[in-house]
Design a protein around this motif. Structure first.
Motif, PDB file in Angstrom:
ATOM      1  N   ASP A   1      -5.880  -3.191  11.755  1.00 36.05           N
ATOM      2  CA  ASP A   1      -6.887  -4.249  11.667  1.00 36.05           C
ATOM      3  C   ASP A   1      -6.255  -5.618  11.918  1.00 36.05           C
ATOM      4  O   ASP A   1      -6.833  -6.455  12.618  1.00 36.05           O
ATOM      5  CB  ASP A   1      -7.583  -4.237  10.306  1.00 36.05           C
TER       6      ASP A   1
ATOM      7  N   GLU B   1       0.835  -1.215   0.000  1.00 32.28           N
ATOM      8  CA  GLU B   1       0.000   0.000   0.000  1.00 32.28           C
ATOM      9  C   GLU B   1       0.867   1.261   0.000  1.00 32.28           C
ATOM     10  O   GLU B   1       1.799   1.383   0.779  1.00 32.28           O
ATOM     11  CB  GLU B   1      -0.908  -0.005   1.233  1.00 32.28           C
TER      12      GLU B   1
ATOM     13  N   ASP C   1      -0.731   4.437   0.064  1.00 31.95           N
ATOM     14  CA  ASP C   1      -1.488   5.420   0.836  1.00 31.95           C
ATOM     15  C   ASP C   1      -1.301   5.111   2.325  1.00 31.95           C
ATOM     16  O   ASP C   1      -1.716   4.051   2.807  1.00 31.95           O
ATOM     17  CB  ASP C   1      -2.964   5.330   0.433  1.00 31.95           C
ATOM     18  N   PHE C   2      -0.696   6.050   3.061  1.00 30.65           N
ATOM     19  CA  PHE C   2      -0.385   5.787   4.468  1.00 30.65           C
ATOM     20  C   PHE C   2      -1.631   5.481   5.289  1.00 30.65           C
ATOM     21  O   PHE C   2      -1.601   4.626   6.178  1.00 30.65           O
ATOM     22  CB  PHE C   2       0.375   6.964   5.094  1.00 30.65           C
ATOM     23  N   THR C   3      -2.731   6.159   5.016  1.00 32.95           N
ATOM     24  CA  THR C   3      -3.959   5.924   5.781  1.00 32.95           C
ATOM     25  C   THR C   3      -4.444   4.489   5.604  1.00 32.95           C
ATOM     26  O   THR C   3      -4.812   3.827   6.585  1.00 32.95           O
ATOM     27  CB  THR C   3      -5.057   6.914   5.347  1.00 32.95           C
ATOM     28  N   LYS C   4      -4.415   3.989   4.386  1.00 31.56           N
ATOM     29  CA  LYS C   4      -4.829   2.608   4.120  1.00 31.56           C
ATOM     30  C   LYS C   4      -3.819   1.621   4.710  1.00 31.56           C
ATOM     31  O   LYS C   4      -4.201   0.562   5.227  1.00 31.56           O
ATOM     32  CB  LYS C   4      -4.982   2.379   2.624  1.00 31.56           C
ATOM     33  N   TYR C   5      -2.538   1.951   4.626  1.00 34.89           N
ATOM     34  CA  TYR C   5      -1.475   1.120   5.211  1.00 34.89           C
ATOM     35  C   TYR C   5      -1.708   0.970   6.713  1.00 34.89           C
ATOM     36  O   TYR C   5      -1.715  -0.134   7.258  1.00 34.89           O
ATOM     37  CB  TYR C   5      -0.121   1.765   4.930  1.00 34.89           C
ATOM     38  N   ARG C   6      -1.903   2.104   7.370  1.00 35.72           N
ATOM     39  CA  ARG C   6      -2.097   2.116   8.829  1.00 35.72           C
ATOM     40  C   ARG C   6      -3.337   1.311   9.219  1.00 35.72           C
ATOM     41  O   ARG C   6      -3.314   0.535  10.165  1.00 35.72           O
ATOM     42  CB  ARG C   6      -2.222   3.555   9.305  1.00 35.72           C
ATOM     43  N   LYS C   7      -4.433   1.493   8.480  1.00 35.53           N
ATOM     44  CA  LYS C   7      -5.666   0.762   8.785  1.00 35.53           C
ATOM     45  C   LYS C   7      -5.465  -0.740   8.656  1.00 35.53           C
ATOM     46  O   LYS C   7      -5.900  -1.508   9.520  1.00 35.53           O
ATOM     47  CB  LYS C   7      -6.801   1.214   7.878  1.00 35.53           C
TER      48      LYS C   7
END
Length: 66
Positions: A51, A39, A41-47
């Motif tokens: 998770d 990923e 996109d950091f936001t998607k990576y972090r999520k």
């Protein structure tokens, strides 16, 4: 360096999955980490990482059938 860490974690989870009777939750964790690994996109990576982390407590002990 980060990719090597993901590779190591996925290998460890694969072994854990074999020891703990192929639990679907471990496959889900591995899937989320593989998603995070690629990923941009950091936001998607972090999520994806958070998770995966949240699911760790749902792994059952491998000796539940004994």
């Amino acid at each position: 360096f980060l990719d090597a860490r993901f590779t190591s974690l996925l290998q460890q989870l694969d072994g854990l999955n074999r020891l703990f009777n192929e639990q679907p939750v471990i496959i889900t964790i591995m899937s989320l980490l593989e998603t995070a690994r690629h990923e941009d996109d950091f936001t998607k990576y972090r999520k994806a990482v958070l998770d995966a982390t949240a699911l760790v407590d749902k792994i059952k002990d491998g000796d539940t059938d004994v």
